[in-house]
Design a protein around this motif. Structure first.
Motif, PDB file in Angstrom:
ATOM      1  N   ARG A  32       0.836  -1.206   0.000  1.00 50.95           N
ATOM      2  CA  ARG A  32       0.000   0.000   0.000  1.00 50.95           C
ATOM      3  C   ARG A  32       0.866   1.249   0.000  1.00 50.95           C
ATOM      4  NH1 ARG A  32      -5.399  -0.428   2.111  1.00 50.95           N
ATOM      5  NH2 ARG A  32      -5.415   1.652   1.249  1.00 50.95           N
ATOM      6  N   PRO A  33       0.352   2.363  -0.516  1.00 56.61           N
ATOM      7  CA  PRO A  33       1.119   3.606  -0.427  1.00 56.61           C
ATOM      8  C   PRO A  33       1.193   4.089   1.023  1.00 56.61           C
ATOM      9  CG  PRO A  33      -1.044   4.022  -1.371  1.00 56.61           C
ATOM     10  CD  PRO A  33      -0.916   2.533  -1.215  1.00 56.61           C
ATOM     11  N   VAL A  34       2.244   4.804   1.323  1.00 50.64           N
ATOM     12  CA  VAL A  34       2.391   5.424   2.637  1.00 50.64           C
ATOM     13  C   VAL A  34       2.519   6.928   2.413  1.00 50.64           C
ATOM     14  CG1 VAL A  34       4.887   5.046   2.685  1.00 50.64           C
ATOM     15  CG2 VAL A  34       3.671   5.398   4.826  1.00 50.64           C
ATOM     16  N   PHE A  35       1.886   7.704   3.283  1.00 52.11           N
ATOM     17  CA  PHE A  35       1.846   9.158   3.152  1.00 52.11           C
ATOM     18  C   PHE A  35       2.338   9.809   4.429  1.00 52.11           C
ATOM     19  CE2 PHE A  35      -1.640   7.354   0.701  1.00 52.11           C
ATOM     20  CZ  PHE A  35      -1.456   7.934  -0.532  1.00 52.11           C
ATOM     21  N   ALA A  36       2.931  10.968   4.272  1.00 54.62           N
ATOM     22  CA  ALA A  36       3.275  11.825   5.407  1.00 54.62           C
ATOM     23  C   ALA A  36       2.829  13.231   5.040  1.00 54.62           C
ATOM     24  CB  ALA A  36       4.767  11.797   5.676  1.00 54.62           C
ATOM     25  N   HIS A  37       2.182  13.905   5.984  1.00 54.73           N
ATOM     26  CA  HIS A  37       1.726  15.262   5.736  1.00 54.73           C
ATOM     27  C   HIS A  37       1.574  15.990   7.061  1.00 54.73           C
ATOM     28  CE1 HIS A  37      -2.480  14.677   7.108  1.00 54.73           C
ATOM     29  NE2 HIS A  37      -2.203  13.432   6.812  1.00 54.73           N
ATOM     30  N   LYS A  42       1.007  19.012  13.590  1.00 53.44           N
ATOM     31  CA  LYS A  42       2.037  17.978  13.661  1.00 53.44           C
ATOM     32  C   LYS A  42       2.123  17.169  12.375  1.00 53.44           C
ATOM     33  CE  LYS A  42      -1.299  15.190  16.138  1.00 53.44           C
ATOM     34  NZ  LYS A  42      -2.322  16.192  16.208  1.00 53.44           N
ATOM     35  N   LEU A  43       3.231  16.464  12.268  1.00 49.00           N
ATOM     36  CA  LEU A  43       3.456  15.562  11.151  1.00 49.00           C
ATOM     37  C   LEU A  43       2.634  14.298  11.367  1.00 49.00           C
ATOM     38  CD1 LEU A  43       5.141  15.054   8.582  1.00 49.00           C
ATOM     39  CD2 LEU A  43       6.921  14.118  10.059  1.00 49.00           C
ATOM     40  N   LYS A  54       4.283  10.665  14.099  1.00 49.57           N
ATOM     41  CA  LYS A  54       5.528   9.959  13.806  1.00 49.57           C
ATOM     42  C   LYS A  54       5.801   8.912  14.879  1.00 49.57           C
ATOM     43  CE  LYS A  54       9.812  11.258  14.739  1.00 49.57           C
ATOM     44  NZ  LYS A  54      11.075  11.998  14.782  1.00 49.57           N
ATOM     45  N   GLN A  55       5.661   9.282  16.138  1.00 51.99           N
ATOM     46  CA  GLN A  55       5.931   8.339  17.226  1.00 51.99           C
ATOM     47  C   GLN A  55       4.981   7.146  17.172  1.00 51.99           C
ATOM     48  OE1 GLN A  55       8.579   8.383  19.229  1.00 51.99           O
ATOM     49  NE2 GLN A  55       7.901   6.406  20.001  1.00 51.99           N
ATOM     50  N   GLU A  56       3.709   7.399  16.930  1.00 50.21           N
ATOM     51  CA  GLU A  56       2.736   6.300  16.828  1.00 50.21           C
ATOM     52  C   GLU A  56       3.060   5.401  15.638  1.00 50.21           C
ATOM     53  OE1 GLU A  56      -1.121   8.608  18.739  1.00 50.21           O
ATOM     54  OE2 GLU A  56      -0.667   8.837  16.604  1.00 50.21           O
ATOM     55  N   PHE A  57       3.489   6.002  14.541  1.00 53.01           N
ATOM     56  CA  PHE A  57       3.851   5.233  13.355  1.00 53.01           C
ATOM     57  C   PHE A  57       5.061   4.341  13.642  1.00 53.01           C
ATOM     58  CE2 PHE A  57       5.649   5.319   8.842  1.00 53.01           C
ATOM     59  CZ  PHE A  57       4.772   4.356   8.371  1.00 53.01           C
ATOM     60  N   LEU A  58       6.091   4.921  14.261  1.00 51.49           N
ATOM     61  CA  LEU A  58       7.279   4.134  14.591  1.00 51.49           C
ATOM     62  C   LEU A  58       6.950   2.989  15.550  1.00 51.49           C
ATOM     63  CD1 LEU A  58       9.901   7.006  14.903  1.00 51.49           C
ATOM     64  CD2 LEU A  58       9.765   5.270  13.098  1.00 51.49           C
ATOM     65  N   GLU A  59       6.067   3.237  16.511  1.00 54.99           N
ATOM     66  CA  GLU A  59       5.643   2.182  17.437  1.00 54.99           C
ATOM     67  C   GLU A  59       4.886   1.082  16.707  1.00 54.99           C
ATOM     68  OE1 GLU A  59       3.498   4.256  20.514  1.00 54.99           O
ATOM     69  OE2 GLU A  59       5.327   5.194  21.282  1.00 54.99           O
ATOM     70  N   VAL A  78      10.518   7.388   7.020  1.00 49.98           N
ATOM     71  CA  VAL A  78      10.418   8.407   8.077  1.00 49.98           C
ATOM     72  C   VAL A  78      11.667   9.294   8.059  1.00 49.98           C
ATOM     73  CG1 VAL A  78      10.323   8.810  10.570  1.00 49.98           C
ATOM     74  CG2 VAL A  78       8.872   7.045   9.535  1.00 49.98           C
ATOM     75  N   LYS A  79      12.831   8.693   7.953  1.00 46.17           N
ATOM     76  CA  LYS A  79      14.081   9.467   7.907  1.00 46.17           C
ATOM     77  C   LYS A  79      14.107  10.413   6.706  1.00 46.17           C
ATOM     78  CE  LYS A  79      17.017   6.076  10.169  1.00 46.17           C
ATOM     79  NZ  LYS A  79      18.145   5.138   9.988  1.00 46.17           N
TER      80      LYS A  79
END
Length: 87
Positions: A32-37, A42-43, A54-59, A78-79
């Motif tokens: 699936r595609p992943v998005f950041a905005h 907040k991001l 971001k923190q929830e995504f990394l977890e 993420v980086k």
């Protein structure tokens, strides 16, 4: 314009007009595609039914993928988002 709680960012008109958006096609175990905005404060990261900070995504990545190839790819995304957005 912030998030309007669409079911999928790819179909969201507000998201398409968002200049501070990053996306990557066919990511993760489901392709699936992943998005950041940025929303108003907040991001945010979105993929499939997941949307969070971001923190929830990394977890979530750690819980689901650990250090496998998908986890590594998501963390690299993420980086790259942080680098491109100047965070």
């Amino acid at each position: 314009m912030g998030c309007t709680d669409c079911a999928d960012c790819a179909d969201c008109e507000g998201f398409k007009k968002q200049p501070n958006m990053f996306s990557l096609a066919r990511q993760g175990s489901r392709g699936r595609p992943v998005f950041a905005h940025y929303d108003e404060q907040k991001l945010q990261f979105s993929t499939g039914c997941f949307r969070g900070t971001k923190q929830e995504f990394l977890e979530a990545i750690e819980k689901k993928h650990g250090d496998n190839c998908f986890g590594k790819d998501y963390r690299e995304f993420v980086k790259q988002v942080e680098k491109l957005s100047g965070l």
